[in-house]
Design an enzyme around this catalytic site. Structure first.
Site, mmCIF file in Angstrom:
data_model
loop_
_atom_site.group_PDB
_atom_site.id
_atom_site.type_symbol
_atom_site.label_atom_id
_atom_site.label_comp_id
_atom_site.label_asym_id
_atom_site.label_seq_id
_atom_site.Cartn_x
_atom_site.Cartn_y
_atom_site.Cartn_z
ATOM 1 N N GLY A 180 0.837 -1.194 0.000
ATOM 2 C CA GLY A 180 0.000 0.000 0.000
ATOM 3 C C GLY A 180 0.867 1.238 0.000
ATOM 4 O O GLY A 180 1.451 1.605 1.023
ATOM 5 N N GLY A 182 0.147 4.436 -0.447
ATOM 6 C CA GLY A 182 -0.546 5.701 -0.262
ATOM 7 C C GLY A 182 0.278 6.597 0.638
ATOM 8 O O GLY A 182 1.503 6.461 0.734
ATOM 9 N N GLY A 185 2.112 4.544 3.558
ATOM 10 C CA GLY A 185 3.137 3.656 3.019
ATOM 11 C C GLY A 185 4.352 4.406 2.509
ATOM 12 O O GLY A 185 5.499 3.996 2.739
ATOM 13 N N HIS A 438 11.180 36.856 -3.659
ATOM 14 C CA HIS A 438 12.272 36.194 -4.387
ATOM 15 C C HIS A 438 13.480 36.082 -3.456
ATOM 16 O O HIS A 438 13.817 37.034 -2.765
ATOM 17 C CB HIS A 438 12.654 37.005 -5.626
ATOM 18 C CG HIS A 438 13.879 36.482 -6.312
ATOM 19 N ND1 HIS A 438 13.861 35.358 -7.107
ATOM 20 C CD2 HIS A 438 15.169 36.923 -6.303
ATOM 21 C CE1 HIS A 438 15.078 35.128 -7.572
ATOM 22 N NE2 HIS A 438 15.891 36.067 -7.101
#
EC number: 1.8.1.4
Length: 470
Positions: A180, A182, A185, A438
């Site tokens: 798994g 996802g 995991g 920036h």
């Protein structure tokens, strides 16, 4: 024991239950908070917080590999004591749990905080396994969820790891198969790799991290696949191997591991509630049918909040559900509230994020897409983290921002900016009129928005796109 009567009974003292209590208590209603099992929220005990502690340990150790390019020598020889690292994670976990408890149930009397498992015996009557009976005018079910472990794999005992027992490990296995890929995991799998564990990942899907955008998925698999060998798109079987190990088979692949980290989903904690006695409507999966804007189950006196509804198993969503359920449990007529813009973040490195509408939810005929790879982004280059892809979606005609999927350094921050903007129903042009400092990672988002702006019909009513006329 005789019956007690209260205005509101809340079942579950996790995040959703505590947020519900936060609306019930100041309304002056009588209440009880009932909790079976370990106190403390899923987030603090076995979820968000201990996983982030482990991720931080693993990432800090992993960074030693890039230090030489900055002129910092000898870092590659550093080692990690896994046992001490896990002690630190557990210490952080315990600290977060203690903070939750000291600010909530520790301060409640036995009259209002009842420890035990509740079940319905009548629609308005609950029986606790300690013998108490509570009759309540309104009931909030906030019992949370538990990791799914298929019955055929339960025979392997503590060699199957889930979030319920993973953070109790004092020593890490030498090898782990993650089934798994996802959010859980990927987060824990990548952390294990970086802490010296041999990890192999598996998923029946052809994507990872819940990504539906094929371009983002391709980049994510390429980046994270360099750390975690991945086998996607095939069913997985587990059986006993030699020397007490487990053999994982997926398609043509066979891997032998010490333990399996199982992260294939969570199931609502409803089985012990005896919902038949509540006399409410259930769907084909035996889930209460509820209104996601009021949290009310049908037109009943019962409300459903948090992971137990199986919808958005995230802490901030549990907080939203709990507030709505708690408020409506104090009202004669429930009030409907708008759902938050979807915001989902995997704290892998780089972060994987979905905001608003996902790619697979777009109307491909009316939506347009802007993108920017992280490779040329100045701040990301300086951080040695310039890998990834940001994709943003908008309605072509109106220019309204719809959603985004990305794998990006500091994606957690970019995703919040996008979620707030989508919830405010901003257009791409309006977002470009916001200030961008920036050098920051947000400039990558700015570049993706410029790309998106070039593809929409609605432009800003000003000769200079980035400026607002007085």
């Amino acid at each position: 024991m005789g019956e007690r009567h209260v205005d509101v009974a809340i079942i579950g003292s996790g995040s959703a239950g505590l947020y519900a209590l936060g609306k019930v208590k100041p309304a002056g209603k009588s209440f009880v908070l009932i909790n079976g099992g370990e106190p403390g929220t899923t987030c603090a005990r076995v979820g968000c917080m201990p996983s982030k502690a482990m991720i931080q340990v693993a990432e800090d150790f992993h960074r030693r590999g890039v230090m030489s390019r900055f002129g910092i020598e000898g870092m590659e020889h550093l080692t990690i004591d896994q046992e001490e690292a896990m002690e630190y994670v557990q210490h952080m976990r315990d600290n977060f749990v203690d903070r939750v408890l000291s600010n909530s149930t520790d301060n409640m009397s036995d009259e209002v905080f009842i420890e035990g498992y509740a079940q319905f015996v009548e629609p308005n009557l609950l029986e606790i396994d300690n013998g108490q009976k509570i009759r309540a005018d309104k009931i909030v079910i906030a019992t949370g969820s538990s990791p799914v472990v298929p019955e055929q794999w339960q025979q392997f005992g503590d060699r199957i790891l889930t979030t319920d027992n993973f953070f109790e490990q004092e020593q890490l296995p030498s090898s782990v198969g993650v089934i798994g890929l996802g959010v859980i995991g990927l987060e824990l799998g990548q952390s294990l790799v970086r802490m010296g564990v041999d990890v192999t990942g598996f998923d029946m899907a052809n994507t990872i991290g819940g990504i539906s955008d094929p371009d983002v998925a391709k980049v994510a698999i390429d980046i994270l696949g360099k750390e975690i060998p991945m086998h996607l798109g095939a069913a997985v079987e587990i059986k006993e191997a030699d020397d007490g190990k487990l053999q994982i088979t997926s398609g043509d692949t066979q891997v032998t591991v010490d333990s399996v980290l199982l992260s294939i989903g969570r199931k609502p904690n409803l089985d012990s509630l005896n919902l038949e006695a509540a006399e409410i409507s259930l769907d084909g999966n035996d889930m209460p049918i509820y209104n996601e804007n009021t949290m009310q189950v049908g037109d009943s006196h019962i409300f459903l909040a948090g992971d137990v509804n199986g919808d958005r198993p995230l802490l901030h969503e549990a907080g939203h559900d709990g507030r709505v359920a708690g408020y409506n449990a104090t009202q004669e007529t429930p009030v409907a509230f708008k759902r938050n813009t979807l915001l989902n973040i995997a704290f892998s490195d780089p972060n994987i994020c979905q905001v608003g509408l996902r790619y697979d939810q777009l109307d491909q005929e009316t939506a347009v897409i802007g993108e920017i790879p992280l490779a040329p982004v100045g701040r990301a280059m300086i951080m040695a983290k310039n890998k990834g892809l940001i994709r943003v979606y908008a309605d072509k005609e109106s220019g309204k921002l719809l959603g985004a999927e990305m794998i990006s350094v500091k994606g957690e921050n970019l995703a919040h900016l996008l979620a707030w903007s989508i919830q405010q129903e901003m257009t791409v042009g309006e977002m470009l009129q916001m200030p961008f400092y920036h050098p920051v990672i947000e400039e990558a988002l700015q570049a993706a928005l410029y790309d998106l702006y070039s593809k929409i019909d609605k432009k800003n009513d000003t000769p200079v796109t980035e400026l607002v006329k007085m």
